[in-house]
Design an enzyme around this catalytic site. Structure first.
Site, short mmCIF file in Angstrom:
data_model
loop_
_atom_site.label_atom_id
_atom_site.label_comp_id
_atom_site.label_asym_id
_atom_site.label_seq_id
_atom_site.Cartn_x
_atom_site.Cartn_y
_atom_site.Cartn_z
N ASP A 52 146.07 27.35 30.25
CA ASP A 52 145.23 26.61 31.43
C ASP A 52 143.41 27.10 31.32
O ASP A 52 143.36 28.64 30.58
CB ASP A 52 145.55 27.04 32.55
CG ASP A 52 145.54 26.18 33.84
OD1 ASP A 52 144.42 26.03 34.51
OD2 ASP A 52 146.25 25.45 34.54
N ASP A 53 142.72 26.63 31.10
CA ASP A 53 141.03 26.84 30.95
C ASP A 53 141.07 27.74 30.04
O ASP A 53 139.68 28.93 29.65
CB ASP A 53 141.11 27.45 32.80
CG ASP A 53 141.25 26.55 33.46
OD1 ASP A 53 140.82 25.27 33.42
OD2 ASP A 53 139.86 27.19 35.05
N CYS A 88 142.07 20.13 35.10
CA CYS A 88 143.71 20.31 34.48
C CYS A 88 144.17 18.77 35.06
O CYS A 88 144.87 18.59 33.48
CB CYS A 88 144.10 21.05 35.48
SG CYS A 88 142.35 22.81 35.76
N ASP A 322 144.26 23.06 28.72
CA ASP A 322 144.01 22.41 29.38
C ASP A 322 142.87 21.29 29.70
O ASP A 322 142.25 19.91 28.92
CB ASP A 322 144.54 21.82 31.10
CG ASP A 322 144.97 23.01 31.15
OD1 ASP A 322 143.43 23.53 31.08
OD2 ASP A 322 144.68 22.93 32.80
N ASN A 323 142.08 22.30 29.04
CA ASN A 323 140.70 22.30 29.06
C ASN A 323 139.86 23.57 29.10
O ASN A 323 140.41 24.22 28.75
CB ASN A 323 139.80 21.54 29.94
CG ASN A 323 140.79 22.10 31.74
OD1 ASN A 323 141.38 21.73 32.16
ND2 ASN A 323 139.88 23.03 31.89
#
Ligand SMILES: *[C@@H]1O[C@H](CO)[C@@H](O)[C@H](O)[C@H]1NC(C)=O
Ligand SMILES: *[C@@H]1O[C@H](CO)[C@@H](O)[C@H](O)[C@H]1NC(C)=O
Ligand SMILES: *[C@@H]1O[C@H](CO)[C@@H](O)[C@H](O)[C@H]1NC(C)=O
Ligand SMILES: *[C@@H]1O[C@H](CO)[C@@H](O)[C@H](O)[C@H]1NC(C)=O
Length: 586
Positions: A52-53, A88, A322-323
């Site tokens: 995540d991130d 997300c 995700d990003n």
């Protein structure tokens, strides 16, 4: 195979499924199968790890030695991998459905424009990757964060579909590293107060791996830890985590890792908290600022278990985020949601049978390419209802080598809504910026390295990352710094380049399927233009500079409201409704 009767095929399938062994020629259902006919005898397993991130630009990967050992050194690093919406939930929905956000219309983390309820109401819960994998004979497992706005209140209305086994993190505790709530299969949510969320996830992951192996079928196992996302203390307001009031703090590491990162600092390239403002719209107005390892162990744990079970050689492992994330670049406080390289360029590493080892490629790939890649791997034909907007990623040396010559060079980035600073709140400083709605395009090839965007305020940006990797000089801005900037890129006038970029982005912003992969073909149906270089031929000057519609917003909206987004390719075609040339318009 086509000569076999359907019943015969089914019975072969049934037997082979039970044995977790497929004849090599059983599944060449797609024209573009990844398998070399002579090598694979078994339908492979897939482990998908989604962080995540996690940025790529800030070199977070350098601090993950086990991921390097098991994945980088044993697999291929796709260093030009991008998410298409740097947030997300929209990004995860694009990843699991294989569709651009403008085709899922899940564009935010919460309703009305996004979140789990929007995923459900868009009909996607019945039409996405795990369901297609189950149709292909796979058992599917998921643990960790699925989507935002998937909460302790709505988790069962309906349950997330498509997973043989699941154990989801739920809001509002998703980002609470030390007080997470997980919800298994169709059971009630369970609080893990005082336990470290990523460790809880690892135990669940190993459990599913045991289940998967003992079931004796090929499997797909997805692991989505929250690390390294910020820790978030938030409560549900009207059913959803309200970010405006949330308390963000640095991600929490497990106690045993406290000694590891004492001297780690965010790298400070020239775009780190620069003396001059950069960007456009709200980014340009930012004041100068006055100033992550458990996933690594998870990968190690999964890989050693796969090896112990003797199935590592028949398992693909896909690792991505995700990003991306920014901290301080362009004066931005910690966050994502921008089109800058820090936010959109994310790690992608794949290892598995036939995937080159210790190999790095710069072919352009995006999250919308992952669903087609996985369908290809399992030999599942793309379902009629899937309407995928991406193209399978080549996983063999010859496939990658062909792709360096033929694969597209563009990434279509899009965003709607606001951006949020995830650091602590500073009194008197904005924490949330509205009008963060934009369309953007990355072009990356041997010759080009460009970022072009049009904001809902109709401001334009163009950066040449070959000469300006920090994206500090907007070539289309009229301010002092930019007017001193070059007016030619690679010998072409900015005006000519920008006209082409605008036209192809105009096609991409509402593209579907094939057109998302080959947008130049929509502009040149004869098929003689495949990329920016082709389009720059002077014979098309008139076509691009005077005849094309321009991207133009009528107003800023927080979601995908078509009538705020100016002319549309499908509806209005190619000709500018104002009849202006590029220079009159820009
Ligand atoms: C942890 O989460 C539970 C709900 O699952 C909540 O009741 C409890 O108050 C939380 N504890 C803390 C310290 O926030
Ligand atoms: C979360 O925030 C609330 C309200 O500010 C506070 O009462 C609570 O102690 C916080 N919980 C944690 C675990 O920090
Ligand atoms: C958002 O952009 C619109 C133009 O579409 C402008 O009128 C408005 O003031 C902007 N709002 C903010 C909060 O900047
Ligand atoms: C996307 O969803 C929003 C919210 O439901 C809706 O208002 C909008 O019309 C939808 N856009 C499209 C293109 O369907």
């Amino acid at each position: 195979m086509l000569a076999l009767g359907l019943a015969a095929v089914l019975s072969v399938l049934a037997t082979q499924v039970a044995a977790n062994t497929f004849p090599q020629n059983q599944v060449p259902l797609t024209g573009n199968t990844q398998h070399d006919e002579s090598t694979t005898a078994e339908q492979p397993n897939i482990v998908f790890i989604l962080t995540d991130d996690q940025d790529l630009q800030m070199q977070s990967m350098d601090y993950l030695p086990l991921i390097k050992k098991h994945l980088r050194d044993q697999g291929t690093f796709y260093k030009r991998h991008f998410c298409t919406t740097a947030l997300c939930c929209p990004s995860r929905v694009s990843l699991w459905t294989g569709k651009a956000a403008h085709n899922t219309n899940v564009t935010d983390v919460n309703p009305p424009y996004g979140g789990y309820p929007k995923f459900v109401s868009q009909g996607l819960n019945e039409n996405y990757l795990p369901i297609w994998l189950q149709d292909a004979g796979y058992n599917t497992y998921y643990t960790g964060k699925m989507f935002n706005a998937h909460t302790v209140e709505n988790y069962n209305s309906p349950h997330v579909a498509g997973w043989t086994g699941s154990d989801f993190l739920l809001d509002p505790y998703t980002y609470s590293y030390l007080n997470s709530t997980y919800q298994r299969n169709h059971e009630a949510p369970v609080s893990h107060e005082g336990e470290y969320s990523v460790d809880v996830l690892a135990e669940k992951a190993y459990g599913f791996l045991d289940d998967a192996v003992s079931a004796g079928r090929p499997f797909f196992l997805a692991l989505a830890p929250v690390a390294p996302h910020s820790n978030l203390n938030v409560s549900l307001v009207n059913g959803f985590a309200e970010l405006g009031t949330a308390i963000f703090s640095a991600p929490i590491y497990a106690e045993r890792h406290a000694h590891l990162f004492k001297d780690v600092k965010v790298p400070r390239p020239d775009n780190f908290n620069p003396d001059r403002p950069s960007g456009s719209n709200w980014v340009k107005k930012l004041p100068k600022l006055s100033e992550e390892i458990s996933v690594d162990e998870l990968v190690d744990g999964v890989v050693s278990r796969l090896a112990d079970y003797g199935i590592l050689d028949n398992t693909y492992i896909i690792y991505t985020s995700d990003n991306g994330f920014h901290i301080g670049q362009h004066r931005l406080r910690p966050g994502k949601e921008c089109g800058f390289e820090e936010d959109i360029n994310v790690p992608l590493i794949i290892r598995g049978p036939g995937v080159p080892q210790d190999f790095v490629t710069d072919i352009v790939t995006t999250h919308t390419d992952l669903a087609p890649t996985i369908l290809d791997l399992v030999g599942r034909k793309v379902p009629e209802t899937a309407h995928l907007d991406g193209e399978a990623i080549p996983l063999t040396i010859s496939g990658i080598s062909d792709a360096t010559k033929t694969r597209h060079e563009h990434v279509n980035v899009e965003y709607w809504g606001f951006a949020i600073a995830e650091g602590r709140k500073f009194p008197g400083h904005e924490n949330r910026w509205w009008n963060n709605t934009y369309k953007a395009l990355r072009i990356v090839s041997d010759s080009w390295n460009l970022y072009y965007s049009v904001w809902c305020t109709n401001e334009h940006e163009l950066y040449d990352l070959n000469t300006d990797p920090g994206q500090l000089i907007n070539l289309l801005s009229h301010d002092e710094q930019s007017t001193a900037a070059p007016t030619y890129i690679q010998g072409y006038s900015l005006e000519k380049v920008a006209a082409r970029l605008d036209s192809v982005l105009f096609v991409l912003k509402s593209c579907k399927e094939e057109t998302c992969v080959h947008p130049w073909r929509a502009l040149h149906p004869a098929g003689n233009v495949e990329n920016l270089m082709d389009a720059l031929s002077s014979r098309y000057d008139q076509f691009y500079m005077q005849q094309q519609a321009r991207i133009e917003f009528d107003r800023c909206e927080n979601g995908y409201i078509v009538d705020a987004e100016g002319p549309q390719f499908e509806k209005d075609g190619l000709v500018d409704r104002h009849g202006l040339s590029w220079s009159e318009w820009a």
